[in-house]
Design a protein around this motif. Structure first.
Motif, PDB file in Angstrom:
ATOM      1  N   ASP A   1      -2.224   3.655  -3.447  1.00 24.89           N
ATOM      2  CA  ASP A   1      -2.123   2.705  -4.545  1.00 24.89           C
ATOM      3  C   ASP A   1      -1.894   1.339  -3.913  1.00 24.89           C
ATOM      4  O   ASP A   1      -0.985   1.166  -3.097  1.00 24.89           O
ATOM      5  CB  ASP A   1      -0.946   3.040  -5.462  1.00 24.89           C
ATOM      6  CG  ASP A   1      -1.132   4.355  -6.196  1.00 24.89           C
ATOM      7  OD1 ASP A   1      -2.295   4.755  -6.414  1.00 24.89           O
ATOM      8  OD2 ASP A   1      -0.120   4.982  -6.556  1.00 24.89           O
ATOM      9  N   PHE A   2      -2.713   0.367  -4.281  1.00 28.05           N
ATOM     10  CA  PHE A   2      -2.548  -0.997  -3.797  1.00 28.05           C
ATOM     11  C   PHE A   2      -1.859  -1.790  -4.895  1.00 28.05           C
ATOM     12  O   PHE A   2      -2.359  -1.883  -6.018  1.00 28.05           O
ATOM     13  CB  PHE A   2      -3.905  -1.607  -3.451  1.00 28.05           C
ATOM     14  CG  PHE A   2      -3.811  -3.049  -3.047  1.00 28.05           C
ATOM     15  CD1 PHE A   2      -3.111  -3.419  -1.914  1.00 28.05           C
ATOM     16  CD2 PHE A   2      -4.424  -4.022  -3.806  1.00 28.05           C
ATOM     17  CE1 PHE A   2      -3.023  -4.750  -1.536  1.00 28.05           C
ATOM     18  CE2 PHE A   2      -4.352  -5.350  -3.442  1.00 28.05           C
ATOM     19  CZ  PHE A   2      -3.648  -5.717  -2.310  1.00 28.05           C
ATOM     20  N   VAL A   3      -0.684  -2.312  -4.581  1.00 24.46           N
ATOM     21  CA  VAL A   3       0.121  -3.057  -5.546  1.00 24.46           C
ATOM     22  C   VAL A   3       0.026  -4.537  -5.197  1.00 24.46           C
ATOM     23  O   VAL A   3       0.377  -4.944  -4.085  1.00 24.46           O
ATOM     24  CB  VAL A   3       1.589  -2.593  -5.526  1.00 24.46           C
ATOM     25  CG1 VAL A   3       2.405  -3.350  -6.566  1.00 24.46           C
ATOM     26  CG2 VAL A   3       1.683  -1.088  -5.733  1.00 24.46           C
ATOM     27  N   TYR A   4      -0.427  -5.333  -6.161  1.00 25.10           N
ATOM     28  CA  TYR A   4      -0.582  -6.768  -5.958  1.00 25.10           C
ATOM     29  C   TYR A   4       0.581  -7.498  -6.631  1.00 25.10           C
ATOM     30  O   TYR A   4       0.476  -7.955  -7.773  1.00 25.10           O
ATOM     31  CB  TYR A   4      -1.916  -7.245  -6.526  1.00 25.10           C
ATOM     32  CG  TYR A   4      -2.221  -8.681  -6.216  1.00 25.10           C
ATOM     33  CD1 TYR A   4      -2.828  -9.044  -5.027  1.00 25.10           C
ATOM     34  CD2 TYR A   4      -1.891  -9.687  -7.110  1.00 25.10           C
ATOM     35  CE1 TYR A   4      -3.114 -10.357  -4.743  1.00 25.10           C
ATOM     36  CE2 TYR A   4      -2.177 -11.018  -6.833  1.00 25.10           C
ATOM     37  CZ  TYR A   4      -2.777 -11.344  -5.649  1.00 25.10           C
ATOM     38  OH  TYR A   4      -3.050 -12.650  -5.363  1.00 25.10           O
ATOM     39  N   GLY A   5       1.725  -7.514  -5.961  1.00 24.16           N
ATOM     40  CA  GLY A   5       2.877  -8.275  -6.434  1.00 24.16           C
ATOM     41  C   GLY A   5       3.701  -7.615  -7.519  1.00 24.16           C
ATOM     42  O   GLY A   5       4.903  -7.608  -7.472  1.00 24.16           O
ATOM     43  N   ASP A   6       3.076  -7.016  -8.504  1.00 28.07           N
ATOM     44  CA  ASP A   6       3.763  -6.437  -9.653  1.00 28.07           C
ATOM     45  C   ASP A   6       3.229  -5.020  -9.838  1.00 28.07           C
ATOM     46  O   ASP A   6       2.018  -4.813  -9.815  1.00 28.07           O
ATOM     47  CB  ASP A   6       3.439  -7.292 -10.882  1.00 28.07           C
ATOM     48  CG  ASP A   6       4.096  -6.824 -12.159  1.00 28.07           C
ATOM     49  OD1 ASP A   6       4.321  -5.612 -12.323  1.00 28.07           O
ATOM     50  OD2 ASP A   6       4.383  -7.677 -13.022  1.00 28.07           O
ATOM     51  N   PRO A   7       4.111  -4.034 -10.036  1.00 30.07           N
ATOM     52  CA  PRO A   7       3.638  -2.659 -10.207  1.00 30.07           C
ATOM     53  C   PRO A   7       2.627  -2.488 -11.346  1.00 30.07           C
ATOM     54  O   PRO A   7       1.871  -1.525 -11.352  1.00 30.07           O
ATOM     55  CB  PRO A   7       4.917  -1.866 -10.481  1.00 30.07           C
ATOM     56  CG  PRO A   7       5.999  -2.670  -9.848  1.00 30.07           C
ATOM     57  CD  PRO A   7       5.569  -4.111 -10.003  1.00 30.07           C
TER      58      PRO A   7
ATOM     59  N   ALA B   1       0.874  -1.175   0.000  1.00 27.30           N
ATOM     60  CA  ALA B   1       0.000   0.000   0.000  1.00 27.30           C
ATOM     61  C   ALA B   1       0.909   1.223   0.000  1.00 27.30           C
ATOM     62  O   ALA B   1       1.670   1.427   0.947  1.00 27.30           O
ATOM     63  CB  ALA B   1      -0.904   0.008   1.219  1.00 27.30           C
ATOM     64  N   VAL B   2       0.837   2.001  -1.076  1.00 29.18           N
ATOM     65  CA  VAL B   2       1.660   3.204  -1.201  1.00 29.18           C
ATOM     66  C   VAL B   2       0.750   4.409  -0.975  1.00 29.18           C
ATOM     67  O   VAL B   2      -0.077   4.740  -1.831  1.00 29.18           O
ATOM     68  CB  VAL B   2       2.332   3.280  -2.592  1.00 29.18           C
ATOM     69  CG1 VAL B   2       3.221   4.513  -2.665  1.00 29.18           C
ATOM     70  CG2 VAL B   2       3.123   2.010  -2.894  1.00 29.18           C
ATOM     71  N   VAL B   3       0.889   5.043   0.181  1.00 27.73           N
ATOM     72  CA  VAL B   3       0.030   6.172   0.542  1.00 27.73           C
ATOM     73  C   VAL B   3       0.397   7.371  -0.328  1.00 27.73           C
ATOM     74  O   VAL B   3       1.550   7.797  -0.377  1.00 27.73           O
ATOM     75  CB  VAL B   3       0.169   6.514   2.035  1.00 27.73           C
ATOM     76  CG1 VAL B   3      -0.654   7.745   2.390  1.00 27.73           C
ATOM     77  CG2 VAL B   3      -0.244   5.325   2.894  1.00 27.73           C
ATOM     78  N   THR B   4      -0.615   7.890  -1.024  1.00 27.82           N
ATOM     79  CA  THR B   4      -0.401   9.062  -1.880  1.00 27.82           C
ATOM     80  C   THR B   4      -0.973  10.327  -1.259  1.00 27.82           C
ATOM     81  O   THR B   4      -0.664  11.420  -1.706  1.00 27.82           O
ATOM     82  CB  THR B   4      -1.018   8.835  -3.274  1.00 27.82           C
ATOM     83  OG1 THR B   4      -2.404   8.522  -3.131  1.00 27.82           O
ATOM     84  CG2 THR B   4      -0.313   7.701  -3.999  1.00 27.82           C
ATOM     85  N   GLY B   5      -1.797  10.168  -0.210  1.00 31.93           N
ATOM     86  CA  GLY B   5      -2.343  11.334   0.474  1.00 31.93           C
ATOM     87  C   GLY B   5      -3.287  10.950   1.586  1.00 31.93           C
ATOM     88  O   GLY B   5      -3.799   9.832   1.631  1.00 31.93           O
ATOM     89  N   VAL B   6      -3.486  11.901   2.489  1.00 33.60           N
ATOM     90  CA  VAL B   6      -4.460  11.755   3.570  1.00 33.60           C
ATOM     91  C   VAL B   6      -5.246  13.061   3.598  1.00 33.60           C
ATOM     92  O   VAL B   6      -4.666  14.139   3.730  1.00 33.60           O
ATOM     93  CB  VAL B   6      -3.778  11.511   4.933  1.00 33.60           C
ATOM     94  CG1 VAL B   6      -4.818  11.365   6.033  1.00 33.60           C
ATOM     95  CG2 VAL B   6      -2.880  10.283   4.882  1.00 33.60           C
ATOM     96  N   THR B   7      -6.555  12.957   3.434  1.00 35.75           N
ATOM     97  CA  THR B   7      -7.379  14.158   3.391  1.00 35.75           C
ATOM     98  C   THR B   7      -7.638  14.692   4.792  1.00 35.75           C
ATOM     99  O   THR B   7      -7.428  13.986   5.792  1.00 35.75           O
ATOM    100  CB  THR B   7      -8.738  13.896   2.720  1.00 35.75           C
ATOM    101  OG1 THR B   7      -9.539  13.101   3.593  1.00 35.75           O
ATOM    102  CG2 THR B   7      -8.584  13.213   1.371  1.00 35.75           C
ATOM    103  N   ASN B   8      -8.122  15.922   4.852  1.00 36.73           N
ATOM    104  CA  ASN B   8      -8.452  16.508   6.159  1.00 36.73           C
ATOM    105  C   ASN B   8      -9.679  15.837   6.774  1.00 36.73           C
ATOM    106  O   ASN B   8     -10.001  16.069   7.930  1.00 36.73           O
ATOM    107  CB  ASN B   8      -8.640  18.021   6.058  1.00 36.73           C
ATOM    108  CG  ASN B   8      -9.747  18.420   5.108  1.00 36.73           C
ATOM    109  OD1 ASN B   8     -10.345  17.577   4.435  1.00 36.73           O
ATOM    110  ND2 ASN B   8     -10.015  19.697   5.028  1.00 36.73           N
ATOM    111  N   LYS B   9     -10.363  14.984   6.025  1.00 35.43           N
ATOM    112  CA  LYS B   9     -11.503  14.221   6.553  1.00 35.43           C
ATOM    113  C   LYS B   9     -11.074  12.816   6.970  1.00 35.43           C
ATOM    114  O   LYS B   9     -11.902  11.927   7.111  1.00 35.43           O
ATOM    115  CB  LYS B   9     -12.623  14.161   5.523  1.00 35.43           C
ATOM    116  CG  LYS B   9     -13.191  15.539   5.244  1.00 35.43           C
ATOM    117  CD  LYS B   9     -14.423  15.461   4.414  1.00 35.43           C
ATOM    118  CE  LYS B   9     -14.837  16.890   4.118  1.00 35.43           C
ATOM    119  NZ  LYS B   9     -16.209  17.140   4.200  1.00 35.43           N
TER     120      LYS B   9
END
Length: 91
Positions: free
Chosen positions: A33-39, A19-27
Motif C-alpha cells: 500500500d502506498f500512502v501519500y501523506g494521509d491514510p 510503503a506498507v508491504v502487505t506481501g511478497v510473492t514467490n515470484k
C-alpha cells in the motif's frame, strides 16, 4: 520521483510517503500500500523487488510491513539501500 508542491516550497511540509508491504510473492513481486501523506490517500501497488526498492529510494518512502512477521523479509530487501526502513509492523 513524485513531484510534491507545498506552500512556499517548504521541504519540511512535504507529505510523508510510506510503503506498507502487505506481501511478497514467490515470484519476487512486492505487494504494498502506498500512502501519500494521509491514510485516506492510499493505493495498492505491485512491483518486482528491484523496482520496489528503486521506487522507495527515489521517493524517500518510509517502508514498513503490515504484518510484523514480514519485517525480516522487508529488511532483507533493503540491505545496503538508503531507503528508510521501519522494521515494525505498525504503520
Amino acid at each position: 520521483m513524485l513531484e510534491t508542491r507545498t506552500a512556499g516550497g517548504d521541504p519540511a511540509r512535504r507529505p510523508k510517503l510510506q510503503a506498507v508491504v502487505t506481501g511478497v510473492t514467490n515470484k519476487q513481486v512486492v505487494q504494498f500500500d502506498f500512502v501519500y501523506g494521509d491514510p485516506d490517500l492510499t493505493v495498492e501497488l505491485v512491483l518486482p523487488i528491484p523496482a520496489f526498492r528503486d521506487f522507495c529510494t527515489d521517493n524517500r518512502c518510509l517502508v514498513t510491513a503490515a504484518d510484523p512477521a514480514e519485517s525480516a523479509t522487508v529488511l532483507r530487501m533493503f540491505s545496503g539501500s538508503p531507503a528508510h526502513v521501519h522494521p515494525v509492523g505498525a504503520h
